[in-house]
Design a protein around this motif. Sequence first.
Motif, PDB file in Angstrom:
ATOM      1  N   GLY A 197      23.335 -10.878 -15.936  1.00 20.79           N
ATOM      2  CA  GLY A 197      22.953 -10.050 -17.077  1.00 20.79           C
ATOM      3  C   GLY A 197      21.440  -9.912 -17.092  1.00 20.79           C
ATOM      4  N   GLU A 198      20.766 -11.039 -16.944  1.00 22.86           N
ATOM      5  CA  GLU A 198      19.296 -11.021 -16.902  1.00 22.86           C
ATOM      6  C   GLU A 198      18.800 -10.040 -15.835  1.00 22.86           C
ATOM      7  OE1 GLU A 198      17.406 -14.561 -15.368  1.00 22.86           O
ATOM      8  OE2 GLU A 198      15.466 -14.010 -16.208  1.00 22.86           O
ATOM      9  N   ALA A 199      19.544  -9.977 -14.734  1.00 24.19           N
ATOM     10  CA  ALA A 199      19.110  -9.117 -13.626  1.00 24.19           C
ATOM     11  C   ALA A 199      19.155  -7.633 -13.984  1.00 24.19           C
ATOM     12  CB  ALA A 199      19.956  -9.394 -12.389  1.00 24.19           C
ATOM     13  N   GLU A 200      19.795  -7.298 -15.098  1.00 21.20           N
ATOM     14  CA  GLU A 200      19.800  -5.886 -15.523  1.00 21.20           C
ATOM     15  C   GLU A 200      18.539  -5.529 -16.304  1.00 21.20           C
ATOM     16  OE1 GLU A 200      23.468  -5.107 -17.629  1.00 21.20           O
ATOM     17  OE2 GLU A 200      24.680  -5.827 -15.949  1.00 21.20           O
ATOM     18  N   THR A 201      17.730  -6.517 -16.659  1.00 16.78           N
ATOM     19  CA  THR A 201      16.529  -6.213 -17.451  1.00 16.78           C
ATOM     20  C   THR A 201      15.463  -5.552 -16.580  1.00 16.78           C
ATOM     21  OG1 THR A 201      15.491  -8.360 -16.994  1.00 16.78           O
ATOM     22  CG2 THR A 201      16.907  -8.238 -18.945  1.00 16.78           C
ATOM     23  N   GLY A 202      14.629  -4.770 -17.235  1.00 12.53           N
ATOM     24  CA  GLY A 202      13.512  -4.141 -16.525  1.00 12.53           C
ATOM     25  C   GLY A 202      12.608  -5.168 -15.867  1.00 12.53           C
ATOM     26  N   PRO A 203      12.181  -6.205 -16.617  1.00 15.30           N
ATOM     27  CA  PRO A 203      11.279  -7.183 -16.019  1.00 15.30           C
ATOM     28  C   PRO A 203      11.852  -7.845 -14.768  1.00 15.30           C
ATOM     29  CG  PRO A 203      11.253  -7.410 -18.383  1.00 15.30           C
ATOM     30  CD  PRO A 203      12.317  -6.396 -18.068  1.00 15.30           C
ATOM     31  N   THR A 204      13.155  -8.165 -14.762  1.00 12.45           N
ATOM     32  CA  THR A 204      13.697  -8.785 -13.546  1.00 12.45           C
ATOM     33  C   THR A 204      13.777  -7.758 -12.428  1.00 12.45           C
ATOM     34  OG1 THR A 204      15.000 -10.288 -14.892  1.00 12.45           O
ATOM     35  CG2 THR A 204      15.618 -10.133 -12.589  1.00 12.45           C
ATOM     36  N   ALA A 205      14.206  -6.562 -12.775  1.00 11.13           N
ATOM     37  CA  ALA A 205      14.358  -5.536 -11.738  1.00 11.13           C
ATOM     38  C   ALA A 205      13.064  -5.347 -10.963  1.00 11.13           C
ATOM     39  CB  ALA A 205      14.796  -4.218 -12.374  1.00 11.13           C
ATOM     40  N   THR A 206      11.955  -5.382 -11.659  1.00 12.84           N
ATOM     41  CA  THR A 206      10.682  -5.136 -10.979  1.00 12.84           C
ATOM     42  C   THR A 206      10.164  -6.401 -10.276  1.00 12.84           C
ATOM     43  OG1 THR A 206       8.511  -4.176 -11.266  1.00 12.84           O
ATOM     44  CG2 THR A 206       9.260  -5.542 -13.040  1.00 12.84           C
ATOM     45  N   ALA A 207      10.556  -7.565 -10.788  1.00 13.42           N
ATOM     46  CA  ALA A 207       9.991  -8.822 -10.258  1.00 13.42           C
ATOM     47  C   ALA A 207      10.475  -9.135  -8.839  1.00 13.42           C
ATOM     48  CB  ALA A 207      10.321  -9.984 -11.190  1.00 13.42           C
ATOM     49  N   TRP A 208      11.567  -8.542  -8.394  1.00 12.67           N
ATOM     50  CA  TRP A 208      11.991  -8.790  -7.004  1.00 12.67           C
ATOM     51  C   TRP A 208      10.881  -8.417  -6.035  1.00 12.67           C
ATOM     52  CZ3 TRP A 208      15.964 -11.839  -6.807  1.00 12.67           C
ATOM     53  CH2 TRP A 208      16.977 -11.752  -7.768  1.00 12.67           C
ATOM     54  N   HIS A 209      10.055  -7.442  -6.418  1.00 14.35           N
ATOM     55  CA  HIS A 209       8.975  -6.976  -5.536  1.00 14.35           C
ATOM     56  C   HIS A 209       7.826  -7.963  -5.391  1.00 14.35           C
ATOM     57  CE1 HIS A 209      10.185  -2.976  -4.485  1.00 14.35           C
ATOM     58  NE2 HIS A 209      10.388  -2.618  -5.730  1.00 14.35           N
ATOM     59  N   LEU A 210       7.841  -9.018  -6.181  1.00 17.16           N
ATOM     60  CA  LEU A 210       6.680  -9.910  -6.145  1.00 17.16           C
ATOM     61  C   LEU A 210       6.542 -10.625  -4.801  1.00 17.16           C
ATOM     62  CD1 LEU A 210       6.752 -11.251  -9.803  1.00 17.16           C
ATOM     63  CD2 LEU A 210       5.054  -9.744  -8.757  1.00 17.16           C
ATOM     64  N   ASN A 211       7.613 -10.629  -4.002  1.00  8.51           N
ATOM     65  CA  ASN A 211       7.484 -11.216  -2.662  1.00  8.51           C
ATOM     66  C   ASN A 211       6.371 -10.510  -1.869  1.00  8.51           C
ATOM     67  OD1 ASN A 211       8.859  -8.804  -2.378  1.00  8.51           O
ATOM     68  ND2 ASN A 211      10.546  -9.635  -1.150  1.00  8.51           N
ATOM     69  N   LYS A 212       6.039  -9.306  -2.246  1.00  6.33           N
ATOM     70  CA  LYS A 212       5.044  -8.540  -1.491  1.00  6.33           C
ATOM     71  C   LYS A 212       3.615  -8.961  -1.805  1.00  6.33           C
ATOM     72  CE  LYS A 212       8.438  -4.950  -1.238  1.00  6.33           C
ATOM     73  NZ  LYS A 212       9.470  -5.723  -1.984  1.00  6.33           N
ATOM     74  N   LEU A 213       3.488  -9.877  -2.746  1.00  6.67           N
ATOM     75  CA  LEU A 213       2.153 -10.402  -3.091  1.00  6.67           C
ATOM     76  C   LEU A 213       1.947 -11.818  -2.556  1.00  6.67           C
ATOM     77  CD1 LEU A 213       1.917  -9.347  -6.875  1.00  6.67           C
ATOM     78  CD2 LEU A 213       0.982  -8.154  -4.901  1.00  6.67           C
ATOM     79  N   ILE A 214       2.960 -12.367  -1.915  1.00 17.55           N
ATOM     80  CA  ILE A 214       2.913 -13.798  -1.586  1.00 17.55           C
ATOM     81  C   ILE A 214       2.583 -14.031  -0.113  1.00 17.55           C
ATOM     82  CG2 ILE A 214       4.216 -15.970  -1.619  1.00 17.55           C
ATOM     83  CD1 ILE A 214       3.667 -14.725  -4.430  1.00 17.55           C
ATOM     84  N   ASP A 215       1.394 -14.554   0.128  1.00 17.34           N
ATOM     85  CA  ASP A 215       1.008 -14.959   1.484  1.00 17.34           C
ATOM     86  C   ASP A 215       1.596 -16.351   1.752  1.00 17.34           C
ATOM     87  OD1 ASP A 215      -0.197 -15.886   3.749  1.00 17.34           O
ATOM     88  OD2 ASP A 215      -2.256 -15.760   2.987  1.00 17.34           O
ATOM     89  N   PRO A 216       2.546 -16.452   2.688  1.00 16.57           N
ATOM     90  CA  PRO A 216       3.188 -17.756   2.902  1.00 16.57           C
ATOM     91  C   PRO A 216       2.228 -18.799   3.458  1.00 16.57           C
ATOM     92  CG  PRO A 216       4.266 -16.023   4.203  1.00 16.57           C
ATOM     93  CD  PRO A 216       3.045 -15.413   3.601  1.00 16.57           C
ATOM     94  N   GLY A 217       1.093 -18.352   3.948  1.00 15.03           N
ATOM     95  CA  GLY A 217       0.119 -19.306   4.454  1.00 15.03           C
ATOM     96  C   GLY A 217      -0.518 -20.115   3.334  1.00 15.03           C
ATOM     97  N   LYS A 218      -0.711 -19.490   2.180  1.00 16.40           N
ATOM     98  CA  LYS A 218      -1.515 -20.110   1.127  1.00 16.40           C
ATOM     99  C   LYS A 218      -0.728 -20.438  -0.137  1.00 16.40           C
ATOM    100  CE  LYS A 218      -5.283 -19.889   3.486  1.00 16.40           C
ATOM    101  NZ  LYS A 218      -6.171 -18.775   3.542  1.00 16.40           N
ATOM    102  N   ASN A 219       0.505 -19.945  -0.207  1.00 12.05           N
ATOM    103  CA  ASN A 219       1.289 -20.139  -1.430  1.00 12.05           C
ATOM    104  C   ASN A 219       2.591 -20.844  -1.115  1.00 12.05           C
ATOM    105  OD1 ASN A 219      -0.458 -18.407  -3.226  1.00 12.05           O
ATOM    106  ND2 ASN A 219       0.117 -16.900  -1.670  1.00 12.05           N
ATOM    107  N   GLY A 220       3.271 -21.282  -2.176  1.00  9.17           N
ATOM    108  CA  GLY A 220       4.599 -21.850  -2.019  1.00  9.17           C
ATOM    109  C   GLY A 220       5.638 -20.736  -1.946  1.00  9.17           C
ATOM    110  N   ALA A 221       6.885 -21.092  -2.216  1.00  7.67           N
ATOM    111  CA  ALA A 221       7.946 -20.083  -2.099  1.00  7.67           C
ATOM    112  C   ALA A 221       8.875 -20.147  -3.304  1.00  7.67           C
ATOM    113  CB  ALA A 221       8.757 -20.322  -0.825  1.00  7.67           C
ATOM    114  N   VAL A 222       9.391 -18.977  -3.657  1.00  3.93           N
ATOM    115  CA  VAL A 222      10.441 -18.905  -4.674  1.00  3.93           C
ATOM    116  C   VAL A 222      11.768 -18.755  -3.944  1.00  3.93           C
ATOM    117  CG1 VAL A 222      11.398 -17.545  -6.580  1.00  3.93           C
ATOM    118  CG2 VAL A 222       8.927 -17.866  -6.393  1.00  3.93           C
ATOM    119  N   LEU A 223      12.736 -19.537  -4.352  1.00  4.25           N
ATOM    120  CA  LEU A 223      14.083 -19.353  -3.820  1.00  4.25           C
ATOM    121  C   LEU A 223      14.935 -18.781  -4.955  1.00  4.25           C
ATOM    122  CD1 LEU A 223      16.276 -19.656  -1.681  1.00  4.25           C
ATOM    123  CD2 LEU A 223      16.619 -22.010  -2.448  1.00  4.25           C
ATOM    124  N   PRO A 224      15.118 -17.454  -4.983  1.00  4.98           N
ATOM    125  CA  PRO A 224      15.925 -16.884  -6.074  1.00  4.98           C
ATOM    126  C   PRO A 224      17.406 -17.167  -5.826  1.00  4.98           C
ATOM    127  CG  PRO A 224      14.520 -15.208  -5.018  1.00  4.98           C
ATOM    128  CD  PRO A 224      14.552 -16.404  -4.122  1.00  4.98           C
TER     129      PRO A 224
END
Length: 788
Positions: A166-193
Amino acid sequence: MTVMSDVLEKFVRAANYLSAAQIYLKDNVLLTEPLKPEHIKPRLLGHWGTCPGINFTYAHLNRAIIAHDVNMLFVLGPGHGFPAVQANLFLEGTLSKYFKEITHDTTGLAHMARMFSWPYGYPSHSNPEAPGVILEGGELGYSLSTSYGAILDNPDLIVACLVGDGEAETGPTATAWHLNKLIDPGKNGAVLPILHLNGYKISGPTFMGRMNDDELRSLFWGYGYEPHFVDAYKEEDVHNRMMNVLDDAIEAIRFTQHCAREGTLHENPRFPMIILRTPKGWGSIDYIEGNKIEDNCLSHQVIADQAKTNEGQRKQLEDWLRSYRFHELFDGQKFDDDIQSLIPREGRRMGDNPHAHGGEPIYKPLVLPAIEEYDKETTCDLTSPICGTESGMEKIGAYLRDAIRANEHNRNLRIMSPDETYSNKLHAVFEVTKRAFVWPYKDWDKDMAWDGRVLEMLSEHSLQGLLQGYVLTGRHGVFVSYEAFVQIVASMADQYAKFLKIAREVKWRGTIPSLNYILTSGAWRQEHNGFSHQNPGFIDGVLQRQGCFTNVYFPADANSALAAFDIMMKSTKEINVLVCEKRPLPVWRTLAEAKRDMEDGVSIWEFASDEDPHVIFAAAGDYPTLEALAAISLVRTYVPALRIRFVNIASLSALGIGNSQCRVLRHNFKYYFTDDKPVIVNFHGYPQTMKQVLFDYALNPQRFIVHGYEESGSTTTPFDMMVRNRVDRFHLAMEAFAKAAEQKIITEAEAQRLISEFQEKLAEHRTYVIEHGEDLAEITNWTWQSRL
Ligand SMILES: Cc1ncc(C[n+]2csc(CCOP(=O)(O)OP(=O)(O)O)c2C)c(N)n1
Ligand SMILES: [Mg+2]
């Protein structure tokens, strides 16, 4: 079933029983005697349906933490599944560590169950009093962005984020999937959705629950993830499947990070995610009075909710609770050895992860430049205004640039902005950093790097979530937004304020930085964009928050903007809003004066003030201050006998004028505003906002005349925008003429004559702008003249 599957099954069974016990039982918590009405709570409040899937996930994450020695934090999207979180915190011993009443035995268990969703007990939803929690999940939609915020600059951290379908139908969640495009794996941790497809929300099916695997695979592949399916309907041994998937996911995360860190990752990374299909209310009551409960939305909240009074339902409830055979798993003192084998070692438990608890060493104060370094070299004497013009945002940009450089070793400062770092004049930061972006570049793309400290995305929701996750895990940031469009996250800001209000009182939650906003491109300079870009309403919500932790700063010039921003970046556990113009404006204050103004929150500006005034002009905001000063110089010319004082209001809080951070005014209210003289207030926001602040102070509030933004905008000239809202010098001066007559400084007739003359000026102005498309030169070129 493998041996490990059996172990996991026991853990989940225990957690499911503990979750249900909290929802239903006030006594007889181990079911040592037959279930009677008096054992059942009088008000059954809680959400059952989501709990079994959460417990399944938590158990598996524990196993994976132990197997791979992972530093993991758990973020739960559907915060209404709190009975499950609390059950797991009990199992892992974290609750006993933080709550002396919740001992790790039957007494503690009984206390936890009884006090869940009980008046003055434990809340029904995830909350700041619960260890390990950085998201309430009451208002759905923010788990993914919060998780991404938490892993920024924490290269060792994995955040397991359970997203509801249900949460995944919200606007904020729908857009947040794209946040992987801001994450440099060299310098940051990881989200496991972990997308929890239990198929239902409150009263109907979810879209994603009804999408087939191919559709989901394409969707999430397209977002840049590698989806792994775990399907409780299809798998013979779902535990075994989840184990394998989690092992693969963690190995994939680590491999990608390893490659990025040794410099062999050249393509955009593809991180794993898990799509978990489980029945809602998994393993509970299948039907009640002909209604399908398990695997349907009817299991969302309390099932068998008539159990206290309806014998049939009570029997069903008892059979269900006994089906967990909890007595086999817990002897009143300790849990079965298999269950204990799934508790990660001290320091690795998700509920006790230090990243969620603030304080040192997670929180480190920023190394900040001295604001004096940004004193503009001037050729004129600042004590006689005015002294040139400067952009507050540019000045803050220079300060931020140096702050980013000075804190590079700690990597704990970020800027979030929806596509506006340039347009909001913070471009100086690009001398030392870039915008994060890990998807492909074109040759002509500017200021982008995998590891940029500026996070730009045209999603205010995602940025707010990122910042919350970043700040709640002890790091510093600022969200820079157009003032009108920050309203998009007004509700998120409200939720954060609620979290903070409680979190500030929780002893073991250590220091965290403040959540800081800069609102720019404000209402007064939207003459080219027009009405849609005008909305000073965000500050209203911030000022509604009761307590000492919200501040809104209204610097009148660039020096004041810098002084306010410096205070914000040094503060902790607050929500601060800086309302700041980006265009060059007159500099009224020296840096020393600006600093003092900002610390006091309200000040009398001597250069524009007379002793023993007949009338007081007050202003909050840059353009409102400019117009008020222009009005003062007009009134002085036309009615020299009228003595005027100018009071600048530099900050507001829920507690009133200048009362930021619970400081009291340097002088009392009367010192600034007298207790009987008329006060003409020129305000940046809606007049009502200022009126509600003044209401608490003024003995005779009718003496305060408040001008502010009146919802009157269009594509017009800058000065006309002020006129349309009556915050311009002419309208203000007319108010003063009327007040001068009331105090017999001039006659009524004289006042009327002056008012008519000024109305003519306004008409002349209107004709001029319509004909020429720009403001009169006398307005545009106006400068303050010291009194001769
Ligand atoms: C933004 C928002 N809108 C509406 C609600 C009311 N609400 C509470 S729970 C829920 C359904 C959630 O469904 P899902 O995310 O699938 O959770 P689960 O099935 O795991 O309980 C809704 C709509 C809310 N909490 N937040
Ligand atoms: Mg659901």
